[in-house]
Write a protein that holds these residues in place. Sequence first.
Motif, PDB file in Angstrom:
ATOM      1  N   VAL A 143       0.879  -1.178   0.000  1.00  0.00           N
ATOM      2  CA  VAL A 143       0.000   0.000   0.000  1.00  0.00           C
ATOM      3  C   VAL A 143       0.914   1.226   0.000  1.00  0.00           C
ATOM      4  N   GLU A 144       1.061   1.833  -1.178  1.00  0.00           N
ATOM      5  CA  GLU A 144       1.985   2.961  -1.310  1.00  0.00           C
ATOM      6  C   GLU A 144       1.265   4.296  -1.390  1.00  0.00           C
ATOM      7  N   LYS A 145      -0.038   4.249  -1.604  1.00  0.00           N
ATOM      8  CA  LYS A 145      -0.867   5.456  -1.616  1.00  0.00           C
ATOM      9  C   LYS A 145      -2.243   5.075  -1.086  1.00  0.00           C
ATOM     10  N   PRO A 146      -3.017   6.037  -0.573  1.00  0.00           N
ATOM     11  CA  PRO A 146      -4.309   5.695   0.036  1.00  0.00           C
ATOM     12  C   PRO A 146      -5.205   4.844  -0.851  1.00  0.00           C
ATOM     13  N   GLU A 147      -5.190   5.103  -2.151  1.00  0.00           N
ATOM     14  CA  GLU A 147      -6.087   4.378  -3.055  1.00  0.00           C
ATOM     15  C   GLU A 147      -5.801   2.874  -3.088  1.00  0.00           C
ATOM     16  N   ASP A 148      -4.577   2.496  -2.752  1.00  0.00           N
ATOM     17  CA  ASP A 148      -4.215   1.077  -2.789  1.00  0.00           C
ATOM     18  C   ASP A 148      -4.964   0.248  -1.751  1.00  0.00           C
ATOM     19  N   LEU A 149      -5.571   0.919  -0.772  1.00  0.00           N
ATOM     20  CA  LEU A 149      -6.265   0.197   0.296  1.00  0.00           C
ATOM     21  C   LEU A 149      -7.734  -0.070  -0.033  1.00  0.00           C
ATOM     22  N   HIS A 150      -8.229   0.544  -1.120  1.00  0.00           N
ATOM     23  CA  HIS A 150      -9.647   0.409  -1.465  1.00  0.00           C
ATOM     24  C   HIS A 150     -10.049  -1.053  -1.618  1.00  0.00           C
ATOM     25  N   GLY A 151     -11.104  -1.417  -0.892  1.00  0.00           N
ATOM     26  CA  GLY A 151     -11.666  -2.756  -1.012  1.00  0.00           C
ATOM     27  C   GLY A 151     -10.980  -3.828  -0.190  1.00  0.00           C
ATOM     28  N   LEU A 152      -9.870  -3.508   0.480  1.00  0.00           N
ATOM     29  CA  LEU A 152      -9.176  -4.525   1.271  1.00  0.00           C
ATOM     30  C   LEU A 152      -9.831  -4.709   2.633  1.00  0.00           C
ATOM     31  N   ARG A 153      -9.853  -5.937   3.100  1.00  0.00           N
ATOM     32  CA  ARG A 153     -10.400  -6.268   4.424  1.00  0.00           C
ATOM     33  C   ARG A 153      -9.240  -6.278   5.423  1.00  0.00           C
ATOM     34  N   ILE A 154      -9.281  -5.359   6.347  1.00  0.00           N
ATOM     35  CA  ILE A 154      -8.153  -5.138   7.258  1.00  0.00           C
ATOM     36  C   ILE A 154      -8.602  -5.307   8.702  1.00  0.00           C
ATOM     37  N   ARG A 155      -7.922  -6.168   9.433  1.00  0.00           N
ATOM     38  CA  ARG A 155      -8.250  -6.354  10.851  1.00  0.00           C
ATOM     39  C   ARG A 155      -7.768  -5.151  11.652  1.00  0.00           C
ATOM     40  N   THR A 156      -8.636  -4.642  12.508  1.00  0.00           N
ATOM     41  CA  THR A 156      -8.302  -3.529  13.401  1.00  0.00           C
ATOM     42  C   THR A 156      -8.657  -3.920  14.831  1.00  0.00           C
ATOM     43  N   ALA A 157      -7.925  -3.334  15.785  1.00  0.00           N
ATOM     44  CA  ALA A 157      -8.128  -3.702  17.192  1.00  0.00           C
ATOM     45  C   ALA A 157      -8.965  -2.699  17.966  1.00  0.00           C
ATOM     46  N   GLY A 158      -9.202  -1.526  17.407  1.00  0.00           N
ATOM     47  CA  GLY A 158      -9.948  -0.500  18.135  1.00  0.00           C
ATOM     48  C   GLY A 158     -10.786   0.356  17.195  1.00  0.00           C
ATOM     49  N   HIS A 159     -11.666   1.168  17.777  1.00  0.00           N
ATOM     50  CA  HIS A 159     -12.587   1.936  16.926  1.00  0.00           C
ATOM     51  C   HIS A 159     -11.887   3.051  16.166  1.00  0.00           C
ATOM     52  N   VAL A 160     -10.795   3.613  16.704  1.00  0.00           N
ATOM     53  CA  VAL A 160     -10.059   4.654  15.976  1.00  0.00           C
ATOM     54  C   VAL A 160      -9.392   4.039  14.746  1.00  0.00           C
TER      55      VAL A 160
END
Length: 352
Positions: free
Chosen positions: A178-195
Motif C-alpha cells: 500500500v503505497e498510496k491511500p487508493e491502494d487500500l480500497h476494497g481490502l479487508r483489514i483487521r483492526t483492534a480499536g474503533h479509531v
Amino acid sequence: MHHSSPPGNSDLSRRGLLGLAAAVPLLAAAGCAPGASDRGLRPDGALRVSSYITPGYDDLYPGLLAFNDALDQRLGAGVVDFFDSGSLLNAEQLVPGMLRGVTDVGIQTSSYVSTSFPILGAAELPFVNDGFEQLRRALAPESPLENLMNEHLRPQGIMNLGAMPCTLQWLFTVDRPVEKPEDLHGLRIRTAGHVEGQTIKALGGSPVSMSSGELYEALERGTIDGMVSYLGTVVSRGLEDVLGYAMQAHFGGYSVDAYANTRWYADTSPEVQEALLEAGRVYAEIGTEKQLEVYEESYLPGVEESGLEIIRYDEAQVDRFRDATAGVVDWWRSTVGDDELADRALSYVKEA
C-alpha cells in the motif's frame, strides 16, 4: 511474590469472586469490602492487580512486573495479588470488573477502553505527530495530556496511574503493498480499536474485528487481506510467515495503561496512594524503556530478516495519508462531545 494462582480450587474461587461482584453490585461498587485492612486494602491486606497480558509478550510483560515490584517495595513483599493472562478478568471484562471492585488495578490496552472513554483516543489518531517519541512525551507521568485525561476520567470511576505507549501501529498486507491511500480500497483489514477502524474506512478499506489468536489462519486463508497492529503482535503470533508487506508509518498508536478504581483509591490510605502513583511512574518509564529495547534489539531485526518486505514512506507519501485520514480526527472530536476538551487533548499530543 507475584503470582497467578494454579488451576484447581483457585479457579473456582476466581469465578466465585466474579459471581459475587455480579450478585452484590452495591457492595462491589463501594470499591472496598467491609472489614478492609487499616491501609484501605482488601480484608487479607492484598492489593489486587489484573491484566489480560501474558508472559508471552516479551516487550510488555516486564512493565507489569516492574509495576508490581514497585508496589511491593513500598508496601511490603507479597502485598500484590497479581492475576495475569485474563485469569481473573479478560480484556472486555477488565474495566467493568474494576468498576465493580473485582480488581483494584487493571492494566489494559487503550484500544479496549477508548470506546467507552473517547478522550483516550487523542493518542491513538493516525499521522497526527512525528511518532513514537512524541507520543511517549505526551503520555509521560504528570504530563498535560495525562492530567487532562485523569481530570475527565475520575468522575467516571477510573484513573490512569501510568501509560506505556506501544511502538507505532503499522499497516500489514498479504498480497500487495500500500503505497498510496487508493491502494487500500476494497481490502479487508483487521483492526483492534474503533479509531483504527475509522482510519481504515477513511482510506477505503473495510475494517474487520477479530482476536489476535485468529489472525494467522485468517491471513493464511484470505479471510482478511491485512491488519493494523504494532510489531509485537506480528512477532508474538509468527505472522511474518503469512504477511507479505509492512508499511512502516503512523497508522495509529495505543498504550497499555494501569488504571485504578477511583472510589477505591480515594478510600485507601495516603501510603497506598503514594505507592500507586510511584508504581505508575516506574511502569511508564521502565516499562516503556524495556518495550523499546525489545523492539529495537529483537522484534525489528527479526522482521527485517524475515521475508516480509518493509516499506517506508517518504514525506510526500505521509502527507497524502495524513490528508486522507483528516476526517478521522473530526470523527474523534465528535465522539468526545466537547470540542474544547478534544482540541486541548489533541494539542498536547501534537506539541509534546
